[in-house]
Motif scaffolding. Structure first.
Motif, PDB file in Angstrom:
ATOM      1  N   ARG A  88       2.050  -5.246  -7.085  1.00 37.04           N
ATOM      2  CA  ARG A  88       3.176  -5.860  -6.399  1.00 37.04           C
ATOM      3  C   ARG A  88       3.633  -4.388  -5.567  1.00 37.04           C
ATOM      4  O   ARG A  88       3.892  -4.614  -4.381  1.00 37.04           O
ATOM      5  CB  ARG A  88       4.303  -6.372  -7.068  1.00 37.04           C
TER       6      ARG A  88
ATOM      7  N   MET B 185       1.224  -3.594  -2.722  1.00 42.44           N
ATOM      8  CA  MET B 185       1.375  -4.552  -1.641  1.00 42.44           C
ATOM      9  C   MET B 185       2.546  -4.235  -0.775  1.00 42.44           C
ATOM     10  O   MET B 185       2.820  -4.310   0.382  1.00 42.44           O
ATOM     11  CB  MET B 185       1.300  -6.011  -2.237  1.00 42.44           C
TER      12      MET B 185
ATOM     13  N   PHE C 170       2.532  -3.571   3.062  1.00 41.61           N
ATOM     14  CA  PHE C 170       2.811  -4.747   3.940  1.00 41.61           C
ATOM     15  C   PHE C 170       3.172  -4.481   5.310  1.00 41.61           C
ATOM     16  O   PHE C 170       2.851  -5.090   6.302  1.00 41.61           O
ATOM     17  CB  PHE C 170       3.900  -5.489   3.135  1.00 41.61           C
TER      18      PHE C 170
ATOM     19  N   ALA D 148       0.533 -11.175   3.168  1.00 41.54           N
ATOM     20  CA  ALA D 148       0.454 -10.639   1.883  1.00 41.54           C
ATOM     21  C   ALA D 148      -0.735 -11.177   1.075  1.00 41.54           C
ATOM     22  O   ALA D 148      -1.666 -10.749   0.506  1.00 41.54           O
ATOM     23  CB  ALA D 148       1.592 -10.880   1.182  1.00 41.54           C
TER      24      ALA D 148
ATOM     25  N   LEU E   3      -3.747  -8.618   1.446  1.00 37.77           N
ATOM     26  CA  LEU E   3      -3.126  -7.386   0.768  1.00 37.77           C
ATOM     27  C   LEU E   3      -3.496  -7.741  -0.956  1.00 37.77           C
ATOM     28  O   LEU E   3      -3.583  -6.896  -1.780  1.00 37.77           O
ATOM     29  CB  LEU E   3      -1.671  -7.280   0.621  1.00 37.77           C
ATOM     30  N   SER E   4      -3.307  -9.152  -1.296  1.00 36.51           N
ATOM     31  CA  SER E   4      -3.599  -9.768  -2.609  1.00 36.51           C
ATOM     32  C   SER E   4      -5.057  -9.036  -3.305  1.00 36.51           C
ATOM     33  O   SER E   4      -5.214  -8.715  -4.217  1.00 36.51           O
ATOM     34  CB  SER E   4      -3.432 -10.968  -2.978  1.00 36.51           C
TER      35      SER E   4
ATOM     36  N   ALA F  28      -4.882  -5.352  -3.835  1.00 34.51           N
ATOM     37  CA  ALA F  28      -4.185  -4.801  -4.885  1.00 34.51           C
ATOM     38  C   ALA F  28      -5.126  -5.442  -6.134  1.00 34.51           C
ATOM     39  O   ALA F  28      -5.147  -4.510  -6.906  1.00 34.51           O
ATOM     40  CB  ALA F  28      -2.871  -5.730  -4.819  1.00 34.51           C
TER      41      ALA F  28
ATOM     42  N   LEU G  68       5.643 -11.318   1.198  1.00 35.26           N
ATOM     43  CA  LEU G  68       5.570 -10.933  -0.247  1.00 35.26           C
ATOM     44  C   LEU G  68       6.083 -12.035  -1.220  1.00 35.26           C
ATOM     45  O   LEU G  68       5.585 -11.978  -2.350  1.00 35.26           O
ATOM     46  CB  LEU G  68       6.321  -9.473  -0.387  1.00 35.26           C
TER      47      LEU G  68
END
Ligand code: ZN
Length: 459
Positions: free
Chosen positions: A18, A21, A25, A193, A197-198, A201, A331
């Motif tokens: 998290r 991210m 972001f 997100a 981004l997920s 991550a 997010l």
């Protein structure tokens, strides 16, 4: 004794993903440009990836590496100089790859360059125009409603499209045996997100976990712009491709939906079977979908000239969640539990790939006496269940150098981790030994052998 996947601190791992991210972001990423480099430099604080730069104009199969796009600012101002649409507040406001423009214009003319999400008045859409030179703004319906026909607006996109580079990140973790597993995710979306981004991550966290674990395969992580990135990588690394044994594209892995696994083009590659097995054994609701030539970079990896054994892992598939490609993919939409669950599934699948080997029974005439060897009833005490004893029997019965441990797990319905643990014990008791598999049931290219359909086979 147990070979099961090493446990990890769920809370810390979720927090790590998290917080990475959150940091990534705000950055305005696209398929090229400083936003991609800044993203990769931040990833370098977590894993020692190499940043590769491929110049504009390089021919990559049927495509050409595009000009590099960078943006400093963009706005739509009213006559008072007020920013009604402001790139600095939300980078989605500018159509990605917008050419520079600075003009005064009325709404009638401006409208041709505006995009909204009509049924969601607060949301801003995400649009791109990589390969056709144009410019545009994305805004909410509510923002659009504030614009009027009489005002003259000051419209500016302060961007540049110049000869530069396409940047991507690559991290290779060497294994002890030949063969590579490719993990690929896209890094080309701005403030979205779940979509981009997920995947980043989970890939970073997976790389960190693998770096501290013993491994047989090498693992190659690619952090690339979608489509043009995988095309570029494949075109420049054809010599490496034949070494890829398995692979996964990670995308949209943080939303609260159930896991969806998209099979490789081969359909029954080991990665496909391993993923399906892990999902079935999890007892969680999930979906397995067939390959189709639409989606993320699996399209390139599974193009017929490569046909790599690479599947795609996602939760809610792109286009099936309302927030997809809008400012609502933020997010808050991504959940730590979902990220952790996605990571866990990847690790379990990799555990299968790492331990899926062939063995031969060294006492194949009738059953060896397990009780005498302390293997029946007593072994492991109360933690071992009926599954454990059945695992021993299945392995002894099917270890004829033609059935891998995954074949045995599938056929017995027992989880691979129990099968792998039981095999380890049988090796220590000299009842089985590892052999080069004959792949009687599955060809190396992943297709099923004709033998499967022959009489007597019930797999
Ligand atoms: Zn996308």
């Amino acid at each position: 004794m147990l070979q099961a996947v090493q446990s990890f601190n769920v809370e810390d791992t979720g927090d790590n993903m998290r917080s990475l991210m959150r940091r990534l972001f705000p950055i305005c990423r696209s398929i090229t440009g400083e936003g991609v480099r800044e993203t990769l430099r931040i990833l370098q604080e977590h894993i020692p990836l190499e940043i590769r730069e491929v110049p504009t104009g390089v021919q990559v199969f049927d495509w050409t590496v595009p000009r590099e796009w960078n943006i400093r600012d963009a706005w739509i101002k009213n006559s008072e100089g007020e920013r009604l649409v402001d790139f600095r507040r939300l980078n989605l406001h500018v159509v990605s790859y917008s050419a520079p423009v600075h003009q005064r214009m009325r709404l009638a003319e401006l409208k041709e360059h505006l995009y909204t999400v009509p049924h969601q008045p607060d949301w801003v859409p995400y649009r791109t125009s990589y390969y056709k030179e144009s410019w545009g703004f994305c805004l909410s319906e509510n923002q659009l409603a504030q614009l009027n026909e009489t005002e003259e607006y000051d419209v500016c996109v302060d961007s540049s499209l110049t000869s530069g580079h396409l940047s991507y990140g690559e991290y290779l973790l060497k294994g002890t045996e030949p063969g590579e597993v490719l993990i690929s995710c896209h890094i080309c979306h701005p403030s979205l997100a779940n979509d981009n981004l997920s995947g980043i991550a989970v890939a970073v966290e997976l790389a960190r976990h693998l770096a501290s674990s013993p491994r047989r395969y090498s693992y190659r992580f690619l952090f690339i712009p979608g489509t043009i990135g995988s095309i570029t990588w494949l075109s420049q690394n054809e010599d490496i491709v034949s070494n890829i044994r398995h692979g996964l594209v990670l995308t949209c892995v943080g939303d609260p939906g159930n896991i969806t696994y998209k099979r490789s083009r081969r359909g029954e590659a080991e990665i496909d079977r391993a993923f399906v097995h892990v999902l079935k054994q999890s007892g969680q609701a999930h979906r397995v979908i067939e390959f189709s030539p639409y989606g993320y970079d699996e399209r390139q990896y599974c193009s017929p000239g490569f046909n790599l054994p690479i599947g795609a892992m996602m939760r809610s598939p792109h286009g099936e969640f309302a927030q997809y490609h809008t400012s609502a993919d933020n997010l808050d939409f991504v959940k730590a539990e979902a990220l952790v669950d996605s990571l866990s599934k990847c690790r379990e699948v990799i555990h299968v790939l790492e331990h899926n080997r062939f063995y031969i029974n060294l006492k194949p005439k009738c059953e060896p006496q397990l009780g005498r060897r302390g293997l029946y009833g007593a072994v492991g005490g109360s933690t071992h269940t009926k599954d454990w004893e059945m695992a021993l029997l299945w392995i002894l019965n099917l270890s004829d150098s033609r059935h891998s441990l995954l074949d045995i797990a599938e056929r017995s319905g027992i989880s691979f981790s129990v099968i792998a643990d039981a095999a380890k014990v049988l090796i220590s008791k000299e009842l089985i030994k590892e052999v080069q598999g004959k792949s009687g049931l599955f060809h190396p290219d992943g297709s099923r052998s004709a033998e499967v359909d022959s009489p007597g086979h019930t797999l």
